[in-house]
Design a protein around this motif. Structure first.
Motif, PDB file in Angstrom:
ATOM      1  N   VAL A   1     -23.084 -13.348   6.121  1.00 56.10           N
ATOM      2  CA  VAL A   1     -23.655 -12.951   4.837  1.00 56.10           C
ATOM      3  C   VAL A   1     -23.149 -13.946   3.806  1.00 56.10           C
ATOM      4  O   VAL A   1     -21.945 -14.017   3.551  1.00 56.10           O
ATOM      5  N   ASP A   2     -24.049 -14.727   3.209  1.00 61.58           N
ATOM      6  CA  ASP A   2     -23.583 -15.770   2.308  1.00 61.58           C
ATOM      7  C   ASP A   2     -24.651 -16.137   1.295  1.00 61.58           C
ATOM      8  O   ASP A   2     -25.825 -15.773   1.439  1.00 61.58           O
ATOM      9  N   HIS A   3     -24.199 -16.854   0.264  1.00 61.98           N
ATOM     10  CA  HIS A   3     -25.074 -17.410  -0.763  1.00 61.98           C
ATOM     11  C   HIS A   3     -24.731 -18.880  -0.914  1.00 61.98           C
ATOM     12  O   HIS A   3     -23.564 -19.232  -1.128  1.00 61.98           O
ATOM     13  N   LEU A   4     -25.719 -19.755  -0.757  1.00 66.93           N
ATOM     14  CA  LEU A   4     -25.488 -21.193  -0.809  1.00 66.93           C
ATOM     15  C   LEU A   4     -26.455 -21.852  -1.775  1.00 66.93           C
ATOM     16  O   LEU A   4     -27.594 -21.408  -1.957  1.00 66.93           O
ATOM     17  N   SER A   5     -25.986 -22.931  -2.380  1.00 65.82           N
ATOM     18  CA  SER A   5     -26.855 -23.761  -3.209  1.00 65.82           C
ATOM     19  C   SER A   5     -27.611 -24.741  -2.318  1.00 65.82           C
ATOM     20  O   SER A   5     -27.138 -25.089  -1.230  1.00 65.82           O
ATOM     21  N   PRO A   6     -28.775 -25.202  -2.738  1.00 70.07           N
ATOM     22  CA  PRO A   6     -29.476 -26.238  -1.970  1.00 70.07           C
ATOM     23  C   PRO A   6     -28.574 -27.448  -1.746  1.00 70.07           C
ATOM     24  O   PRO A   6     -27.872 -27.894  -2.646  1.00 70.07           O
ATOM     25  N   GLY A   7     -28.570 -27.953  -0.512  1.00 73.48           N
ATOM     26  CA  GLY A   7     -27.729 -29.083  -0.153  1.00 73.48           C
ATOM     27  C   GLY A   7     -26.367 -28.710   0.393  1.00 73.48           C
ATOM     28  O   GLY A   7     -25.636 -29.578   0.882  1.00 73.48           O
ATOM     29  N   ALA A   8     -26.003 -27.405   0.362  1.00 71.60           N
ATOM     30  CA  ALA A   8     -24.685 -26.964   0.843  1.00 71.60           C
ATOM     31  C   ALA A   8     -24.685 -26.783   2.357  1.00 71.60           C
ATOM     32  O   ALA A   8     -25.734 -26.595   2.989  1.00 71.60           O
ATOM     33  N   THR A   9     -23.477 -26.819   2.940  1.00 72.76           N
ATOM     34  CA  THR A   9     -23.295 -26.655   4.382  1.00 72.76           C
ATOM     35  C   THR A   9     -22.145 -25.695   4.640  1.00 72.76           C
ATOM     36  O   THR A   9     -21.113 -25.735   3.950  1.00 72.76           O
ATOM     37  N   ILE A  10     -22.310 -24.791   5.625  1.00 72.42           N
ATOM     38  CA  ILE A  10     -21.234 -23.906   6.058  1.00 72.42           C
ATOM     39  C   ILE A  10     -21.128 -23.965   7.574  1.00 72.42           C
ATOM     40  O   ILE A  10     -22.100 -24.282   8.264  1.00 72.42           O
ATOM     41  N   SER A  11     -19.953 -23.663   8.105  1.00 72.82           N
ATOM     42  CA  SER A  11     -19.727 -23.553   9.555  1.00 72.82           C
ATOM     43  C   SER A  11     -19.026 -22.242   9.839  1.00 72.82           C
ATOM     44  O   SER A  11     -18.176 -21.792   9.063  1.00 72.82           O
ATOM     45  N   ARG A  12     -19.382 -21.615  10.960  1.00 70.41           N
ATOM     46  CA  ARG A  12     -18.760 -20.355  11.370  1.00 70.41           C
ATOM     47  C   ARG A  12     -18.394 -20.440  12.848  1.00 70.41           C
ATOM     48  O   ARG A  12     -19.146 -20.993  13.667  1.00 70.41           O
TER      49      ARG A  12
ATOM     50  N   ARG B   1     -26.205 -11.468  13.294  1.00 74.18           N
ATOM     51  CA  ARG B   1     -27.214 -11.580  12.244  1.00 74.18           C
ATOM     52  C   ARG B   1     -26.815 -12.601  11.177  1.00 74.18           C
ATOM     53  O   ARG B   1     -25.629 -12.818  10.916  1.00 74.18           O
ATOM     54  N   ILE B   2     -27.838 -13.175  10.533  1.00 76.47           N
ATOM     55  CA  ILE B   2     -27.635 -14.054   9.382  1.00 76.47           C
ATOM     56  C   ILE B   2     -28.427 -13.492   8.200  1.00 76.47           C
ATOM     57  O   ILE B   2     -29.631 -13.231   8.313  1.00 76.47           O
ATOM     58  N   TYR B   3     -27.723 -13.295   7.074  1.00 78.80           N
ATOM     59  CA  TYR B   3     -28.344 -12.967   5.800  1.00 78.80           C
ATOM     60  C   TYR B   3     -27.943 -14.093   4.842  1.00 78.80           C
ATOM     61  O   TYR B   3     -26.839 -14.075   4.290  1.00 78.80           O
ATOM     62  N   LEU B   4     -28.807 -15.051   4.648  1.00 76.54           N
ATOM     63  CA  LEU B   4     -28.454 -16.224   3.847  1.00 76.54           C
ATOM     64  C   LEU B   4     -29.350 -16.308   2.621  1.00 76.54           C
ATOM     65  O   LEU B   4     -30.567 -16.475   2.725  1.00 76.54           O
ATOM     66  N   ASP B   5     -28.724 -16.218   1.448  1.00 75.26           N
ATOM     67  CA  ASP B   5     -29.446 -16.381   0.196  1.00 75.26           C
ATOM     68  C   ASP B   5     -29.241 -17.801  -0.312  1.00 75.26           C
ATOM     69  O   ASP B   5     -28.128 -18.336  -0.263  1.00 75.26           O
ATOM     70  N   VAL B   6     -30.323 -18.420  -0.783  1.00 78.93           N
ATOM     71  CA  VAL B   6     -30.273 -19.790  -1.278  1.00 78.93           C
ATOM     72  C   VAL B   6     -30.706 -19.813  -2.736  1.00 78.93           C
ATOM     73  O   VAL B   6     -31.701 -19.185  -3.106  1.00 78.93           O
ATOM     74  N   GLY B   7     -29.940 -20.524  -3.561  1.00 77.57           N
ATOM     75  CA  GLY B   7     -30.304 -20.665  -4.961  1.00 77.57           C
ATOM     76  C   GLY B   7     -29.163 -21.258  -5.763  1.00 77.57           C
ATOM     77  O   GLY B   7     -27.991 -21.107  -5.410  1.00 77.57           O
ATOM     78  N   ALA B   8     -29.503 -21.936  -6.829  1.00 73.56           N
ATOM     79  CA  ALA B   8     -28.482 -22.504  -7.702  1.00 73.56           C
ATOM     80  C   ALA B   8     -27.816 -21.396  -8.517  1.00 73.56           C
ATOM     81  O   ALA B   8     -28.409 -20.347  -8.769  1.00 73.56           O
ATOM     82  N   GLY B   9     -26.571 -21.633  -8.904  1.00 70.31           N
ATOM     83  CA  GLY B   9     -25.869 -20.662  -9.728  1.00 70.31           C
ATOM     84  C   GLY B   9     -25.258 -19.546  -8.916  1.00 70.31           C
ATOM     85  O   GLY B   9     -25.019 -19.667  -7.712  1.00 70.31           O
ATOM     86  N   GLY B  10     -25.007 -18.420  -9.580  1.00 68.94           N
ATOM     87  CA  GLY B  10     -24.331 -17.296  -8.947  1.00 68.94           C
ATOM     88  C   GLY B  10     -25.220 -16.543  -7.973  1.00 68.94           C
ATOM     89  O   GLY B  10     -26.450 -16.703  -7.951  1.00 68.94           O
TER      90      GLY B  10
END
Length: 331
Positions: free
Chosen positions: A57-68, A166-175
Motif C-alpha cells: 500500500v503506497d503513494h508515489l510521485s511519477p518517476g519514483a521507484t520502490i522495492s519490496r 496485493r498491490i494498492y498503488l496511488d500515483v500523483g504529485a504532492g501528498g
C-alpha cells in the motif's frame, strides 16, 4: 440560491428514504496450495498500518521507484518449482478482484522481479525482491495488482496453485489522497433459522480503496448481559465512492434485547465507530435499520416500505418542483 437549496434538500431527503438497498459482499482470497508468499517489509511511514504489513500500500510521485522483499515458502515434501510474475487486479462488486491467468494492466508493466523462477527445497523458503518503477508520464490515480508466486505441477498432475500479495498503488504529485469511510446504516435481523445477524452499510467517502475489518460489541442487554466482540465475517473492499455491507453473524442463543450495539470498523489506520440501541426482530419479521446520519431513527424495511420509500422520493421531488414554481411566480 434559495430555490436551488430547497431542491437539493428535497433530493437528498428522497435519496435517504430509498437508501436501504445493498449487496451481499464477498471477500477475495489471493490463492492457496502447497506454497505461500508474504510481504517482508513496509515503508517506515506505514509501520503502524495493518494493511501495509500484508499488502503493498503506497503513494508515489511519477518517476519514483520502490522495492519490496517477499518470502516464498513451500509445504511440499518434494522440491517445488515456482514462477513469479505480476498480475492485473481491480476493486469492484465489493471485493478485490484478481484477473485470471497472467492478464496484465498498466501497473504490471512497471513491476520487475529480481528473478522470475526459482526452485524451493522440500519445505524450504527463500526471499525475492520486487521493484515498481513509475514512469514520469504516469497519470494520477490508484492502480491495483497482485505479485504472484505460482507452483508448477509435480508428477502427473496438471493442477497448478498460486498465491499472491496485493498491490494498492496511488500515483500523483504532492501528498497522498485521504482515506476515509462512513458507517451509514446499522441493520439487525434474523435468518430464517432464527440466528441473529448484524450488518452495516459502509460508504467509501475517501479517495483510496478501503478493505473493511472490525468487531461488534453488545452491552447493557437483558439483565445487564454483554456479548462479543464478534468479528466481521465478510469484509469488503470498496473503491472510492463505493458502498457495501459488512456482515457479522452472532451467537444463535442471543436474546432479542434491547442491546447497546457498538460497531468498530477499520481500513488500515483509518478507524470509525457507530453505536445504537437495537432489538433483534423475530424470525420472519422485517429487519430493523438504523440510519447513523441526521435522521437517526429506526425503521422496518419491508417490500411495502420499499415501495413507499420510492414513492416518497417522487413526492418529495414533486413538492420541491411545486415550491420552485411558486417562488418563481411570486417574484
Amino acid at each position: 440560491m434559495r430555490i436551488i437549496r430547497y431542491l437539493a434538500i428535497s433530493a437528498m431527503a428522497g435519496l435517504v428514504m430509498i437508501g436501504f438497498l445493498g449487496l451481499t459482499p464477498t471477500w477475495a482470497d489471493e490463492g492457496s496450495g502447497p506454497i505461500g508468499i508474504r510481504l517482508m517489509d513496509a515503508p517506515a511511514v506505514r509501520r503502524g498500518d495493518p494493511r501495509a504489513r500484508i499488502h503493498i500500500v503506497d503513494h508515489l510521485s511519477p518517476g519514483a521507484t520502490i522495492s519490496r522483499l517477499l518470502q516464498v515458502t513451500s509445504t511440499s515434501r518434494r522440491p517445488q518449482r515456482v514462477q513469479l510474475y505480476p498480475g492485473a487486479a481491480s476493486v469492484g462488486r465489493h471485493r478485490f478482484i484478481s484477473a485470471p491467468d497472467r492478464l496484465g494492466n498498466e501497473l504490471t508493466e512497471w513491476v520487475r522481479f529480481d528473478r522470475t523462477s526459482l526452485t524451493l527445497p522440500p519445505r524450504g523458503r527463500t526471499t525475492v525482491k520486487a521493484t515498481i518503477k513509475v514512469p514520469r508520464t504516469a497519470w494520477r490515480g490508484e492502480r491495483y495488482g497482485v505479485l504472484w508466486a505460482e507452483a508448477e505441477p509435480i508428477g502427473d498432475t496438471e493442477e497448478t496453485h498460486r498465491v499472491g500479495v496485493r498491490i494498492y498503488l496511488d500515483v500523483g504529485a504532492g501528498g497522498e489522497p485521504p482515506t476515509d469511510f462512513r458507517i451509514e446504516q446499522l441493520i439487525a435481523l434474523r435468518s430464517p433459522t432464527g440466528r441473529p445477524e448484524f450488518r452495516a452499510v459502509v460508504h467509501n467517502s475517501g479517495q483510496r480503496a478501503v478493505d473493511m475489518s472490525g468487531t461488534l460489541r453488545l452491552t447493557d442487554g437483558p439483565g445487564g448481559a454483554s456479548a462479543g466482540p464478534f468479528p466481521v465475517n465478510h469484509g469488503i473492499s470498496l473503491p472510492p465512492g463505493g458502498r457495501g455491507r459488512v456482515v457479522i453473524p452472532l451467537a444463535s442463543g442471543l436474546g432479542d434485547g434491547p442491546w447497546q450495539a457498538t460497531l468498530y470498523l477499520a481500513s488500515g489506520r483509518t478507524q470509525r465507530s457507530a453505536d445504537t440501541t437495537i432489538t433483534f426482530p423475530k424470525a420472519g419479521e422485517a429487519p430493523v435499520v438504523k440510519l447513523t446520519g441526521i435522521l437517526g431513527t429506526a425503521v422496518a424495511v419491508t417490500p411495502r416500505n420499499g415501495a413507499l420509500a420510492a414513492g416518497g422520493f417522487v413526492i418529495v421531488l414533486m413538492s420541491g418542483f411545486a415550491l420552485f414554481r411558486r417562488l418563481r411566480t411570486s417574484r
